[in-house]
Design an enzyme around this catalytic site. Sequence first.
Site, mmCIF file in Angstrom:
data_model
loop_
_atom_site.group_PDB
_atom_site.id
_atom_site.type_symbol
_atom_site.label_atom_id
_atom_site.label_comp_id
_atom_site.label_asym_id
_atom_site.label_seq_id
_atom_site.Cartn_x
_atom_site.Cartn_y
_atom_site.Cartn_z
ATOM 1 N N LYS A 1 -49.304 42.022 -11.997
ATOM 2 C CA LYS A 1 -50.346 41.145 -11.663
ATOM 3 C C LYS A 1 -51.450 41.052 -13.025
ATOM 4 O O LYS A 1 -52.216 40.285 -13.225
ATOM 5 C CB LYS A 1 -51.024 41.611 -10.418
ATOM 6 C CG LYS A 1 -51.578 42.963 -10.337
ATOM 7 C CD LYS A 1 -52.122 43.338 -8.929
ATOM 8 C CE LYS A 1 -52.163 45.033 -8.886
ATOM 9 N NZ LYS A 1 -51.015 45.711 -8.783
ATOM 10 N N GLU B 1 -43.259 37.072 -6.946
ATOM 11 C CA GLU B 1 -43.865 37.056 -5.784
ATOM 12 C C GLU B 1 -44.451 38.532 -5.654
ATOM 13 O O GLU B 1 -45.368 38.530 -4.947
ATOM 14 C CB GLU B 1 -42.619 36.833 -4.773
ATOM 15 C CG GLU B 1 -43.104 36.588 -3.333
ATOM 16 C CD GLU B 1 -44.038 35.645 -3.111
ATOM 17 O OE1 GLU B 1 -45.368 35.928 -2.766
ATOM 18 O OE2 GLU B 1 -43.576 34.415 -3.082
ATOM 19 N N VAL C 1 -48.508 39.697 -6.192
ATOM 20 C CA VAL C 1 -49.758 39.392 -4.925
ATOM 21 C C VAL C 1 -49.323 39.631 -3.802
ATOM 22 O O VAL C 1 -48.211 39.032 -3.211
ATOM 23 C CB VAL C 1 -50.264 38.185 -5.543
ATOM 24 C CG1 VAL C 1 -51.551 37.692 -4.206
ATOM 25 C CG2 VAL C 1 -50.821 37.635 -6.683
ATOM 26 N N ILE D 1 -45.864 40.255 1.611
ATOM 27 C CA ILE D 1 -46.123 38.874 2.028
ATOM 28 C C ILE D 1 -45.813 37.670 1.223
ATOM 29 O O ILE D 1 -46.094 37.386 -0.011
ATOM 30 C CB ILE D 1 -47.661 38.783 2.154
ATOM 31 C CG1 ILE D 1 -48.200 39.957 2.980
ATOM 32 C CG2 ILE D 1 -48.163 37.470 2.831
ATOM 33 C CD1 ILE D 1 -49.641 40.068 3.043
ATOM 34 N N ASP E 1 -58.098 45.138 -9.379
ATOM 35 C CA ASP E 1 -56.999 44.631 -8.644
ATOM 36 C C ASP E 1 -56.835 43.373 -7.990
ATOM 37 O O ASP E 1 -56.236 42.243 -8.029
ATOM 38 C CB ASP E 1 -56.389 45.526 -7.780
ATOM 39 C CG ASP E 1 -55.157 45.233 -6.947
ATOM 40 O OD1 ASP E 1 -54.015 45.487 -7.496
ATOM 41 O OD2 ASP E 1 -55.414 45.004 -5.800
ATOM 42 N N LYS F 1 -55.508 39.287 -8.666
ATOM 43 C CA LYS F 1 -54.497 38.599 -7.777
ATOM 44 C C LYS F 1 -55.279 37.302 -7.702
ATOM 45 O O LYS F 1 -54.483 36.198 -7.266
ATOM 46 C CB LYS F 1 -54.506 39.374 -6.386
ATOM 47 C CG LYS F 1 -53.800 40.680 -6.747
ATOM 48 C CD LYS F 1 -53.642 41.202 -5.422
ATOM 49 C CE LYS F 1 -52.910 42.629 -5.547
ATOM 50 N NZ LYS F 1 -52.918 43.491 -4.466
ATOM 51 N N GLY G 1 -47.175 49.227 -1.486
ATOM 52 C CA GLY G 1 -46.111 50.312 -1.160
ATOM 53 C C GLY G 1 -44.681 49.971 -1.796
ATOM 54 O O GLY G 1 -44.368 48.723 -1.953
#
Length: 430
Positions: free
Chosen positions: A107, A131, A134, A138, A203, A207, A306
């Site tokens: 990112k 993907e 960010v 999800i 962070d 994003k 994670g």
Amino acid sequence: MMRTRPLKVALLGCGVVGSEVARLMTTHADDLAARIGAPVELAGVAVRRPQKVREGIAPELVTTDATALVSRDDIDVVVEVIGGIEPARTLITTAFEHGASVVSANKALLAEDGATLYEAAEKHGRDLYFEAAVAGAIPLIRPLRESLAGDKVNRVLGIVNGTTNFILDKMERSGAGYSEALDEATALGYAEADPTADVEGFDAAAKAAILAGIAFHTRVRLDDVHREGITEVTAADMASAKRMGCTVKLLAICERAADGRSVTARVHPAMIPLSHPLASVREAYNAVFVEAEAAGRLMFYGPGAGGSPTASAVLGDLVAVCRNKLAEATGPGESAYTQLPVSHMGDVVTRYHISLDVADKPGVLAQVATVFAEHGVSIDTVRQQGKDGEASLVVVTHRAPDAALSGTVEALRKLDTVRGVASIMRVEGE
């Protein structure tokens, strides 16, 4: 019919995410091959500490020469999970030059210099998928790039940092102060030993830059994003929010201006009503709203960080890139045709919650109200409490340009009857 010759994958980094990517490539090998149409083979792993034992990875695959690995002509896909600007940027562009497509979770690099990566990918006819950069597992980037490609996105609003959400959630539910909540987040592994990137909003800002660029088809860099962290949020702020029927969240907000001529991207703590769906996002979870002209309001929710969640997103991109490789095609590249300017935070229209320590005597409220009026800021509600010559005055404003609200606060500080500004926070989601 399945191709028997495997597609070869180079892995840059073998930490929490990289090791999980390698494990999933091995344990899910048959399923991945069936979904792609060809087997995938881990052809090399670049690391900094080769002496470390890495379960499930053959020692002969491990190298410290990342440049040599990405320069191999037999590598089909490079998976980059080392993070940072350099050497990641050079390694990715080198991979493109030697014919490999790239899957990245970086990112910081995408927000700082995504244009260089996009241009290199396009020049060499390769894919750049990210993907995992960010919101972890999800699915968010692909819906914005592909599913909503025919729609007009006007707003992206959400919680995109799990560490800060855990801290704020702890403060709300237990009444803990910031330091106490941070200590617990660190002890449980939600916060790094140096939590600066999370708690200061870096962070989330990275994003936000990525999301704004994709959503609005324009280039948005990290420096374009207004950023405030959560280090100044207090237990008193949480209590004030509760009295208002609100909670406090660190929000990433990307918006298209009403006239369509500019965009904004910002990250800051804000009070949101308890009735808002984001208010119920607990612990280290992420949730993002996308508001589009035709699709309406969409919500994406799940674990935002994670090893396993992030590796899931990486593997999803790997499958897509490998399919494109077999089809001799590429997926979507950069879409920045609108070239919209990014407005300054001062031009953004917001609401404020302002808590003042004032003298408990007649005329104070009138003085404060006069300052707001002089700066063109309308007051929504006022709450005043006083005792023994001291008082607190809580003002919630209507929406106004952020610059006007900031000017109002500075003028309030100069009043003799104002002893101090206890807290200032924006209000969103009404």
